[in-house]
Design a protein around this motif. Structure first.
Motif, PDB file in Angstrom:
ATOM      1  N   GLN A   1       0.822  -1.209   0.000  1.00 54.54           N
ATOM      2  CA  GLN A   1       0.000   0.000   0.000  1.00 54.54           C
ATOM      3  C   GLN A   1       0.858   1.261   0.000  1.00 54.54           C
ATOM      4  N   ILE A   2       1.824   1.315   0.899  1.00 57.43           N
ATOM      5  CA  ILE A   2       2.674   2.500   0.975  1.00 57.43           C
ATOM      6  C   ILE A   2       3.576   2.611  -0.256  1.00 57.43           C
ATOM      7  N   TYR A   3       3.933   1.472  -0.862  1.00 55.70           N
ATOM      8  CA  TYR A   3       4.727   1.475  -2.094  1.00 55.70           C
ATOM      9  C   TYR A   3       3.933   2.080  -3.253  1.00 55.70           C
ATOM     10  N   LEU A   4       2.696   1.640  -3.411  1.00 55.20           N
ATOM     11  CA  LEU A   4       1.876   2.167  -4.508  1.00 55.20           C
ATOM     12  C   LEU A   4       1.594   3.656  -4.337  1.00 55.20           C
ATOM     13  N   LEU A   5       1.407   4.098  -3.097  1.00 53.38           N
ATOM     14  CA  LEU A   5       1.061   5.499  -2.866  1.00 53.38           C
ATOM     15  C   LEU A   5       2.275   6.423  -2.934  1.00 53.38           C
ATOM     16  N   ASP A   6       3.383   6.024  -2.298  1.00 56.95           N
ATOM     17  CA  ASP A   6       4.512   6.942  -2.143  1.00 56.95           C
ATOM     18  C   ASP A   6       5.672   6.682  -3.099  1.00 56.95           C
ATOM     19  N   VAL A   7       5.802   5.478  -3.621  1.00 61.43           N
ATOM     20  CA  VAL A   7       6.929   5.153  -4.505  1.00 61.43           C
ATOM     21  C   VAL A   7       6.483   5.109  -5.960  1.00 61.43           C
ATOM     22  N   ALA A   8       5.428   4.308  -6.249  1.00 63.94           N
ATOM     23  CA  ALA A   8       4.876   4.317  -7.606  1.00 63.94           C
ATOM     24  C   ALA A   8       4.052   5.576  -7.853  1.00 63.94           C
ATOM     25  N   GLN A   9       3.664   6.245  -6.761  1.00 57.24           N
ATOM     26  CA  GLN A   9       2.939   7.521  -6.802  1.00 57.24           C
ATOM     27  C   GLN A   9       1.626   7.427  -7.589  1.00 57.24           C
ATOM     28  N   LEU A  10       0.869   6.401  -7.239  1.00 51.63           N
ATOM     29  CA  LEU A  10      -0.468   6.249  -7.816  1.00 51.63           C
ATOM     30  C   LEU A  10      -1.479   6.996  -6.956  1.00 51.63           C
ATOM     31  N   ASP A  11      -2.548   7.416  -7.576  1.00 48.33           N
ATOM     32  CA  ASP A  11      -3.654   8.008  -6.844  1.00 48.33           C
ATOM     33  C   ASP A  11      -4.252   6.961  -5.904  1.00 48.33           C
ATOM     34  N   PRO A  12      -4.632   7.342  -4.686  1.00 48.86           N
ATOM     35  CA  PRO A  12      -5.200   6.361  -3.750  1.00 48.86           C
ATOM     36  C   PRO A  12      -6.371   5.573  -4.313  1.00 48.86           C
ATOM     37  N   PHE A  13      -7.182   6.208  -5.176  1.00 52.23           N
ATOM     38  CA  PHE A  13      -8.321   5.501  -5.769  1.00 52.23           C
ATOM     39  C   PHE A  13      -7.836   4.337  -6.638  1.00 52.23           C
ATOM     40  N   TYR A  14      -6.805   4.572  -7.476  1.00 50.16           N
ATOM     41  CA  TYR A  14      -6.276   3.516  -8.326  1.00 50.16           C
ATOM     42  C   TYR A  14      -5.539   2.461  -7.501  1.00 50.16           C
ATOM     43  N   ALA A  15      -4.871   2.904  -6.447  1.00 48.99           N
ATOM     44  CA  ALA A  15      -4.208   1.941  -5.563  1.00 48.99           C
ATOM     45  C   ALA A  15      -5.232   1.011  -4.915  1.00 48.99           C
ATOM     46  N   SER A  16      -6.379   1.558  -4.546  1.00 52.84           N
ATOM     47  CA  SER A  16      -7.424   0.721  -3.939  1.00 52.84           C
ATOM     48  C   SER A  16      -7.963  -0.292  -4.939  1.00 52.84           C
ATOM     49  N   ILE A  17      -8.056   0.105  -6.217  1.00 52.83           N
ATOM     50  CA  ILE A  17      -8.504  -0.827  -7.257  1.00 52.83           C
ATOM     51  C   ILE A  17      -7.525  -1.991  -7.389  1.00 52.83           C
ATOM     52  N   ILE A  18      -6.217  -1.679  -7.382  1.00 58.16           N
ATOM     53  CA  ILE A  18      -5.200  -2.722  -7.504  1.00 58.16           C
ATOM     54  C   ILE A  18      -5.244  -3.664  -6.308  1.00 58.16           C
ATOM     55  N   LEU A  19      -5.290  -3.101  -5.113  1.00 55.61           N
ATOM     56  CA  LEU A  19      -5.259  -3.914  -3.903  1.00 55.61           C
ATOM     57  C   LEU A  19      -6.503  -4.794  -3.780  1.00 55.61           C
ATOM     58  N   PHE A  20      -7.666  -4.196  -4.007  1.00 54.61           N
ATOM     59  CA  PHE A  20      -8.898  -4.981  -3.897  1.00 54.61           C
ATOM     60  C   PHE A  20      -9.033  -5.957  -5.063  1.00 54.61           C
ATOM     61  N   GLY A  21      -8.739  -5.479  -6.291  1.00 51.72           N
ATOM     62  CA  GLY A  21      -8.874  -6.346  -7.462  1.00 51.72           C
ATOM     63  C   GLY A  21      -7.959  -7.547  -7.387  1.00 51.72           C
ATOM     64  N   GLY A  22      -6.707  -7.321  -6.955  1.00 46.43           N
ATOM     65  CA  GLY A  22      -5.771  -8.434  -6.849  1.00 46.43           C
ATOM     66  C   GLY A  22      -6.195  -9.449  -5.822  1.00 46.43           C
ATOM     67  N   ARG A  23      -6.641  -8.973  -4.687  1.00 44.10           N
ATOM     68  CA  ARG A  23      -7.071  -9.895  -3.626  1.00 44.10           C
ATOM     69  C   ARG A  23      -8.388 -10.593  -3.978  1.00 44.10           C
ATOM     70  N   ALA A  24      -9.290  -9.873  -4.611  1.00 46.48           N
ATOM     71  CA  ALA A  24     -10.553 -10.496  -5.019  1.00 46.48           C
ATOM     72  C   ALA A  24     -10.295 -11.597  -6.050  1.00 46.48           C
ATOM     73  N   TRP A  25      -9.408 -11.306  -6.999  1.00 42.87           N
ATOM     74  CA  TRP A  25      -9.046 -12.322  -7.991  1.00 42.87           C
ATOM     75  C   TRP A  25      -8.376 -13.514  -7.311  1.00 42.87           C
ATOM     76  N   ASP A  26      -7.511 -13.217  -6.377  1.00 43.98           N
ATOM     77  CA  ASP A  26      -6.820 -14.259  -5.633  1.00 43.98           C
ATOM     78  C   ASP A  26      -7.815 -15.139  -4.886  1.00 43.98           C
ATOM     79  N   ALA A  27      -8.820 -14.503  -4.302  1.00 41.72           N
ATOM     80  CA  ALA A  27      -9.829 -15.268  -3.564  1.00 41.72           C
ATOM     81  C   ALA A  27     -10.600 -16.206  -4.487  1.00 41.72           C
ATOM     82  N   VAL A  28     -10.890 -15.744  -5.702  1.00 44.70           N
ATOM     83  CA  VAL A  28     -11.636 -16.573  -6.653  1.00 44.70           C
ATOM     84  C   VAL A  28     -10.796 -17.764  -7.108  1.00 44.70           C
ATOM     85  N   THR A  29      -9.478 -17.546  -7.268  1.00 48.09           N
ATOM     86  CA  THR A  29      -8.632 -18.633  -7.762  1.00 48.09           C
ATOM     87  C   THR A  29      -8.457 -19.761  -6.751  1.00 48.09           C
ATOM     88  N   ASP A  30      -8.625 -19.473  -5.468  1.00 41.30           N
ATOM     89  CA  ASP A  30      -8.396 -20.511  -4.459  1.00 41.30           C
ATOM     90  C   ASP A  30      -9.322 -21.710  -4.610  1.00 41.30           C
TER      91      ASP A  30
END
Length: 528
Positions: free
Chosen positions: A64-93
């Motif tokens: 989270q802190i990497y996407l916000l402060d290092v990759a410098q993404l907008d928090p809204f887009y960072a939330s999409i990545i974090l939630f989308g990745g985990r949601a996809w991960d949950a489906v694959t299990d």
């Protein structure tokens, strides 16, 4: 002629009724010895759990802190990545669990080939998560793609590895012992992940950027203006990005090494005593595992408690650096939590043995609540924060150890109630992981989106008051409420120590009977 046949029948019957001869005793001893695991076997099995915790800890604390402060993404887009990745991960299990349960047996086993083949691609995907691409327009797609790809490949590692517990031995004591080894190594893995990621990145932590408030104050205060301009050795953002890549490279090397140790150090045993059920369909599998009451309750307990702990995990780094003002010390605070959790594992292992697993879950979850409240109520003080973090780590240890310790009990309970249905271990473990990862995705997505609404400033030296309030809720108020809900559900969880020991005895008697049948069949074959 008739007399000869009768004599032969009498001879065979007498053989079955008399004590075992030397060959039968040897076979029985060989079966018992086959269920015993050496310390080396247990260590190799335990080491296989480290990659999941090392990468999970690095991603959970720092992504989270990497996407916000290092990759410098907008928090809204960072939330999409974090939630989308985990949601996809949950489906694959559950999907991977379904595929694993239908996998054919190979000379290496049914679980181990999945672990070996998924490892090379997984480490490549993990490394590219921590690489900042040289373009701006498609950054979100880049991170979302490789985050989802890594989660998929790690699922192909972790679901078979989790189910492997049921196939390394049929002896429950040996399983519990192997699980204790595994939990110890996994908590050590969290320390390693926190140490590698935190210490390497901490040495190249780019300075914060002054906001409008600091700039306006500097214009009115000459000494403050000098302080803002004279920052000593300058660490650039490129240095920080390179540090993240170095840390990810080290973690990738450890990932590969652990996978090789697991593959060559553990022998998967085919469950030949119990006939495997016909493969079930995907949705039929969902109905099968979720229809077992104790399993459904256990999943709900750890869905809520995991959601609480993951809210704490995902936001604690930001809370320390932004709200408490420990921008250069947050990685050390995280390390203290993980070291404390590691030291507390033997205590919780003794506690659950002495008082039972259900009591241990309740005590462990409740023990962390006072420190969650204290850390947001006490005025910012580094020494106090270290003390609170160390104490909180004791409760975090219970969150690591107890869920995986209780899951084999539920699988055994299912086998007792459904003696003709077997081969579904991967489904139980995959759906269990599914709900844990679903909780993680929800927690990361909601928390990052909440920071966006609160007005979070990337790399800002100070944050709006709304951000501080939001972080306090995310690391204290919300986790405490979720943990309490989980404990209420735990009250209705039906597998206590008496039922667990009863299931253990029934399954052992069943296996002993099946072993006797095998021995008798071998004796008949020898006579014939």
């Amino acid at each position: 002629m008739a007399t000869g046949e009768g004599d032969e029948e009498y001879s065979n019957t007498s053989l079955l009724n008399k004590p075992l001869d030397s060959d039968g005793i040897k076979l029985a001893r060989k079966h018992d010895a086959g269920n015993k695991l050496s310390i080396c076997n247990k260590l190799c099995y335990a080491i296989g759990g480290a990659p999941y915790q090392i990468t999970g800890c690095a991603l959970g604390f720092f992504l989270q802190i990497y996407l916000l402060d290092v990759a410098q993404l907008d928090p809204f887009y960072a939330s999409i990545i974090l939630f989308g990745g985990r949601a996809w991960d949950a489906v694959t299990d559950p999907t991977v669990g379904f595929l694993v349960s239908r996998s054919p047996w190979t000379r290496f086993g049914r679980m181990l080939p999945w672990i070996l083949l998924s490892t090379p691609l997984a480490v490549v995907a993990y490394f590219l998560i921590w690489y900042v691409p040289p373009f701006e327009d498609s950054k979100v797609i880049w991170y979302l793609f490789f985050y989802c790809l890594f989660q998929t490949l790690q699922t192909c590692f972790h679901v078979p590895y989790s189910a492997l517990t049921m196939f390394i031995t049929s002896d429950q004591k040996e399983r519990d012992s192997a699980t204790a080894y595994r939990m110890t190594v996994e908590v050590l893995g969290t320390v390693v992940g926190t140490a590698i990621q935190g210490q390497i990145v901490g040495m190249a932590n780019a300075p914060c950027l002054p906001g409008p408030v600091e700039i306006a104050a500097a214009l009115n205060n000459s000494s403050l203006s000098v302080a803002l301009n004279d920052t000593g050795p300058v660490i650039s953002l490129e240095d920080t990005r390179a540090a993240y890549m170095i840390a990810s490279g080290v973690i990738c090397a450890i990932y590969v090494l652990c996978a090789l140790v697991l593959f060559f150090g553990v022998r998967e045993k085919k469950d030949s005593c119990r006939p495997r059920s016909e493969p079930v369909g995907f949705f039929q599998g969902i109905k099968l595992v979720m229809g077992h009451g104790p399993y459904a309750k256990l999943v709900m307990v750890f869905l809520f408690t995991s959601l609480g702990f993951m809210l704490l995990e995902g936001n604690f780094a930001l809370f320390c650096s932004s709200t408490l003002g420990f921008r250069n010390d947050f990685q050390n605070i995280l390390l203290v939590i993980m070291l404390s959790a590691t030291l507390a594992i033997p205590f919780w292992q003794w506690f659950l043995t002495r008082f039972g697993k259900k009591t241990a879950v309740c005590a462990g979850s409740l023990s962390v609540i006072p420190f969650m409240i204290l850390v947001v109520c006490v005025k910012s003080n580094l020494i106090v924060t270290y003390i609170v973090s160390f104490a909180a780590g004791v409760g975090v240890a219970a969150a690591f150890l107890l869920p995986w310790s209780m899951l084999p009990d539920v699988v055994d309970d299912f086998q007792v109630q459904n003696p003709n249905s077997s081969g579904h271990e991967a489904l139980f473990y995959s759906f269990y992981v599914f709900f844990t990862k679903f909780a993680s995705g929800v927690s990361l997505g909601i928390s990052t989106l909440s920071l966006d609404f609160a007005g979070y400033i990337s790399r800002g030296c100070s944050q709006p008051e709304e951000v501080h309030i939001t972080l306090k809720v995310l690391v204290s108020g919300a986790p405490v409420a979720l943990i309490l809900v989980g404990l209420v559900i735990l009250y209705f969880y039906p597998i206590d120590e008496e039922r667990r020991q009863g299931n253990r005895k029934l399954l052992q008697e069943q296996r002993d009977n099946e072993t006797d049948s095998e021995t008798d069949s071998t004796e008949l074959a020898i006579i014939t």
